[in-house]
Scaffold this motif. Structure first.
Motif, PDB file in Angstrom:
ATOM      1  N   LEU A   1       0.821  -1.223   0.000  1.00  0.00           N
ATOM      2  CA  LEU A   1       0.000   0.000   0.000  1.00  0.00           C
ATOM      3  C   LEU A   1       0.850   1.266   0.000  1.00  0.00           C
ATOM      4  CD1 LEU A   1      -2.858  -0.798   2.540  1.00  0.00           C
ATOM      5  CD2 LEU A   1      -3.140  -0.267   0.113  1.00  0.00           C
ATOM      6  N   PHE A   2       1.982   1.207   0.726  1.00  0.00           N
ATOM      7  CA  PHE A   2       2.768   2.437   0.908  1.00  0.00           C
ATOM      8  C   PHE A   2       4.133   2.366   0.233  1.00  0.00           C
ATOM      9  CE2 PHE A   2      -0.158   1.890   4.505  1.00  0.00           C
ATOM     10  CZ  PHE A   2      -1.013   2.939   4.192  1.00  0.00           C
ATOM     11  N   HIS A   3       4.294   1.373  -0.638  1.00  0.00           N
ATOM     12  CA  HIS A   3       5.552   1.219  -1.387  1.00  0.00           C
ATOM     13  C   HIS A   3       6.748   1.285  -0.430  1.00  0.00           C
ATOM     14  CE1 HIS A   3       2.960   1.780  -4.837  1.00  0.00           C
ATOM     15  NE2 HIS A   3       2.511   2.871  -4.259  1.00  0.00           N
ATOM     16  N   ALA A   4       6.642   0.563   0.667  1.00  0.00           N
ATOM     17  CA  ALA A   4       7.701   0.580   1.682  1.00  0.00           C
ATOM     18  C   ALA A   4       8.664  -0.583   1.463  1.00  0.00           C
ATOM     19  CB  ALA A   4       7.072   0.463   3.073  1.00  0.00           C
ATOM     20  N   ARG A   5       9.902  -0.390   1.861  1.00  0.00           N
ATOM     21  CA  ARG A   5      10.823  -1.524   1.880  1.00  0.00           C
ATOM     22  C   ARG A   5      10.553  -2.288   3.176  1.00  0.00           C
ATOM     23  NH1 ARG A   5      14.143   2.674   0.947  1.00  0.00           N
ATOM     24  NH2 ARG A   5      15.153   2.416   2.971  1.00  0.00           N
ATOM     25  N   PRO A   6      10.679  -3.613   3.140  1.00  0.00           N
ATOM     26  CA  PRO A   6      10.367  -4.389   4.355  1.00  0.00           C
ATOM     27  C   PRO A   6      11.094  -3.868   5.595  1.00  0.00           C
ATOM     28  CG  PRO A   6      10.768  -5.863   2.497  1.00  0.00           C
ATOM     29  CD  PRO A   6      11.043  -4.481   1.991  1.00  0.00           C
ATOM     30  N   GLU A   7      12.353  -3.451   5.431  1.00  0.00           N
ATOM     31  CA  GLU A   7      13.105  -3.014   6.617  1.00  0.00           C
ATOM     32  C   GLU A   7      12.611  -1.665   7.139  1.00  0.00           C
ATOM     33  OE1 GLU A   7      14.304  -3.697   3.649  1.00  0.00           O
ATOM     34  OE2 GLU A   7      15.623  -2.107   2.922  1.00  0.00           O
TER      35      GLU A   7
ATOM     36  N   ARG B   1       8.650 -13.003  11.475  1.00  0.00           N
ATOM     37  CA  ARG B   1       9.879 -13.288  10.733  1.00  0.00           C
ATOM     38  C   ARG B   1       9.542 -13.858   9.359  1.00  0.00           C
ATOM     39  NH1 ARG B   1      12.667 -16.333  14.874  1.00  0.00           N
ATOM     40  NH2 ARG B   1      11.582 -18.087  13.978  1.00  0.00           N
ATOM     41  N   MET B   2       8.512 -14.707   9.338  1.00  0.00           N
ATOM     42  CA  MET B   2       8.124 -15.342   8.062  1.00  0.00           C
ATOM     43  C   MET B   2       7.634 -14.314   7.049  1.00  0.00           C
ATOM     44  SD  MET B   2       6.205 -18.861   8.969  1.00  0.00           S
ATOM     45  CE  MET B   2       6.363 -19.346  10.656  1.00  0.00           C
ATOM     46  N   ALA B   3       6.968 -13.272   7.525  1.00  0.00           N
ATOM     47  CA  ALA B   3       6.483 -12.232   6.603  1.00  0.00           C
ATOM     48  C   ALA B   3       7.667 -11.540   5.935  1.00  0.00           C
ATOM     49  CB  ALA B   3       5.637 -11.207   7.351  1.00  0.00           C
ATOM     50  N   TYR B   4       8.681 -11.185   6.724  1.00  0.00           N
ATOM     51  CA  TYR B   4       9.859 -10.518   6.136  1.00  0.00           C
ATOM     52  C   TYR B   4      10.570 -11.449   5.167  1.00  0.00           C
ATOM     53  CZ  TYR B   4       9.228  -6.770   9.538  1.00  0.00           C
ATOM     54  OH  TYR B   4       8.710  -5.722  10.266  1.00  0.00           O
ATOM     55  N   GLU B   5      10.652 -12.729   5.541  1.00  0.00           N
ATOM     56  CA  GLU B   5      11.323 -13.692   4.655  1.00  0.00           C
ATOM     57  C   GLU B   5      10.563 -13.824   3.347  1.00  0.00           C
ATOM     58  OE1 GLU B   5      13.188 -16.290   8.281  1.00  0.00           O
ATOM     59  OE2 GLU B   5      11.674 -17.252   7.009  1.00  0.00           O
ATOM     60  N   ALA B   6       9.244 -13.927   3.450  1.00  0.00           N
ATOM     61  CA  ALA B   6       8.431 -14.085   2.234  1.00  0.00           C
ATOM     62  C   ALA B   6       8.564 -12.846   1.353  1.00  0.00           C
ATOM     63  CB  ALA B   6       6.970 -14.335   2.603  1.00  0.00           C
ATOM     64  N   LEU B   7       8.621 -11.665   1.962  1.00  0.00           N
ATOM     65  CA  LEU B   7       8.777 -10.435   1.172  1.00  0.00           C
ATOM     66  C   LEU B   7      10.126 -10.411   0.469  1.00  0.00           C
ATOM     67  CD1 LEU B   7       7.216  -7.598   3.341  1.00  0.00           C
ATOM     68  CD2 LEU B   7       6.455  -8.402   1.099  1.00  0.00           C
ATOM     69  N   ARG B   8      11.157 -10.843   1.194  1.00  0.00           N
ATOM     70  CA  ARG B   8      12.493 -10.872   0.578  1.00  0.00           C
ATOM     71  C   ARG B   8      12.521 -11.861  -0.576  1.00  0.00           C
ATOM     72  NH1 ARG B   8      14.619  -9.132   5.472  1.00  0.00           N
ATOM     73  NH2 ARG B   8      14.245 -11.107   6.495  1.00  0.00           N
ATOM     74  N   GLN B   9      11.823 -12.966  -0.389  1.00  0.00           N
ATOM     75  CA  GLN B   9      11.801 -13.992  -1.427  1.00  0.00           C
ATOM     76  C   GLN B   9      11.050 -13.504  -2.671  1.00  0.00           C
ATOM     77  OE1 GLN B   9      10.790 -17.662   0.356  1.00  0.00           O
ATOM     78  NE2 GLN B   9      11.598 -18.877  -1.318  1.00  0.00           N
TER      79      GLN B   9
END
Ligand code: NDP
Ligand code: MG
Length: 377
Positions: free
Chosen positions: A222-228, A303-311
């Motif tokens: 929605l906000f074009h954010a980077r996961p970090e 943690r899984m959400a960040y991993e899935a986003l990175r993937q």
């Protein structure tokens, strides 16, 4: 006057949407309503709101329609959700169904030029890139309270981009439990949310913190954010609905009583603010606001959400599908609570690298993930 089609009108969000619409008959009217199986409540809503269209999406084949509802055209079956989203008169579609079932309807609504008011976060989690490509600025408004809060905080930011999103989380009913006790939590315990009253799936997701995992992904799109840039902040009082931090260190937050009517109505009336009829926040009564770091050991969902986003690719779709399967299996008491994150992690490991370029990729990843998740139970 804005005409609004409510997909999922018999649910927690749907019913609250109807309540706020009823407060502003000079501003909004209901063009269409859908339920999955709850025919009795749908008929009651159709009788009261007189929409042109209605659907029972979980019923294949016809159902006897009460004689006095002849003014409304009824549709049946899964496909009816998309058809209603596209064909309902009026400009707006409130997507308030639960689960990825909403994805095709949201795409159909956009194709027909409708503005989408999105409560159904699973749609954005599963099809983020595709959905955002179909939604130019101003055509997709968040209803999820945290995302509405972020959206509100960004009003008036001008050319300034945020540096960080502070995504608040109540922490759910197991915030203070130890890791081992959480694993064997019962359905009744998982359904006892401390601050919000919601549908069963999102309530279990709040207990496992998969709700916050889905919201991290939702915020990214929605906000074009980077996961970090997205930091989850546990805030048990649910008064600060989220915040954004700017370059100069200023943090802008949105506060209020935990009441979904505020974000629902804000999406409908944006940029104007209207009365919700809900309870207002009294800071003196609230007294103390506290903030904690999330415990990723107890709640591996984050943690899984960040991993899935990175993937990337279909990883978030796979996470969502596995979680939906695990969540409903838990609700039917087929698996213990502690199996939910394990099933999601194992399914992600197997299918996390699938592509998600279009609807058929997403359908395939969703189906494979569900099959694997079920086989793991
Ligand atoms: P509910 O379970 O209360 O309601 C779901 C609605 O969708 C009902 O109208 C239901 O019909 C219908 N429905 C269920 N399954 C399907 C399906 N497979 N296809 C089409 N329609 C279906 O959910 P909530 O209102 O709590 O949540 C709706 C969405 O909003 C979810 O995505 C949730 O994450 C999100 N959300 C909810 C919040 C809340 O406070 N409740 C807060 C923020 C986001 P029937 O009644 O006939 O079963
Ligand atoms: Mg939320």
């Amino acid at each position: 006057m804005r005409g609004i089609a409510i997909l999922g009108s018999t649910g927690s969000i749907g019913k609250q949407a109807i309540e706020v619409i009823a407060l502003h008959p000079d501003r909004f009217f209901v063009t269409a309503l859908t339920a999955h199986k709850n025919a009795a409540l749908l008929f009651e809503q159709v009788r009261a709101l007189r929409p042109a269209l209605a659907a029972l999406t979980g019923v294949e084949g016809e159902v006897k329609i009460p004689e006095d509802l002849g003014f409304c055209e009824f549709r049946f079956g899964r496909k009816a959700l998309e058809d209603i989203a596209a064909q309902a008169p009026g400009q707006d579609v409130l997507a308030a169904v639960v689960g990825v079932a909403g994805l095709k309807a949201v795409m159909a609504a956009r194709k027909a030029g409708k503005r989408v008011l999105l409560a159904n976060k699973e749609t954005l989690v599963a099809g983020g890139e595709m959905v955002m490509n179909a939604c130019p600025e101003g055509t997709l408004l968040p209803v999820d309270s945290e995302h509405s809060a972020i959206f509100q905080c960004l009003q008036g930011a001008g050319p300034n981009r945020f540096e960080q999103i502070l995504l608040t989380a109540s922490g759910g009913p197991f915030r203070t439990w130890d890791k081992e006790k959480i694993k064997s939590a019962t359905v009744a315990q998982a359904l006892g949310h401390p601050t919000w009253s919601m549908g069963a799936k999102i309530t279990v997701d709040s207990a496992s913190m998969f709700n916050k995992a889905l919201e991290i992904i939702e915020a990214k799109w929605l906000f074009h954010a980077r996961p970090e840039q997205i930091q989850v902040v546990v805030h048990p009082q649910s008064i600060v609905h989220s915040a954004v931090k700017f370059r100069d260190g200023a943090v802008i937050a949105q506060l209020g009583a935990p009441d979904m009517k505020v974000p629902i109505l804000y999406a409908m009336s944006y940029p104007e603010r209207l009365k919700t009829g809900g309870r207002e926040m009294d800071l003196f009564q609230v007294g103390t606001l506290t903030f904690e770091k999330p415990d990723e050991e107890k709640f591996p969902a984050l943690r899984m959400a960040y991993e899935a986003l990175r993937q990337g690719g279909a990883a978030c779709c796979v996470l969502n599908a596995a979680n939906e399967e695990a969540c409903y299996a838990f609700l039917k008491e087929k698996i213990p609570f502690g199996r939910i994150p394990q099933i999601v992690a194992d399914t992600l490991q197997k299918h996390g690298s699938l592509p998600a370029k279009n609807l058929s990729d997403i359908d395939r990843a969703d189906a494979l993930a569900r099959e694997t998740a079920r086989s793991l139970m």
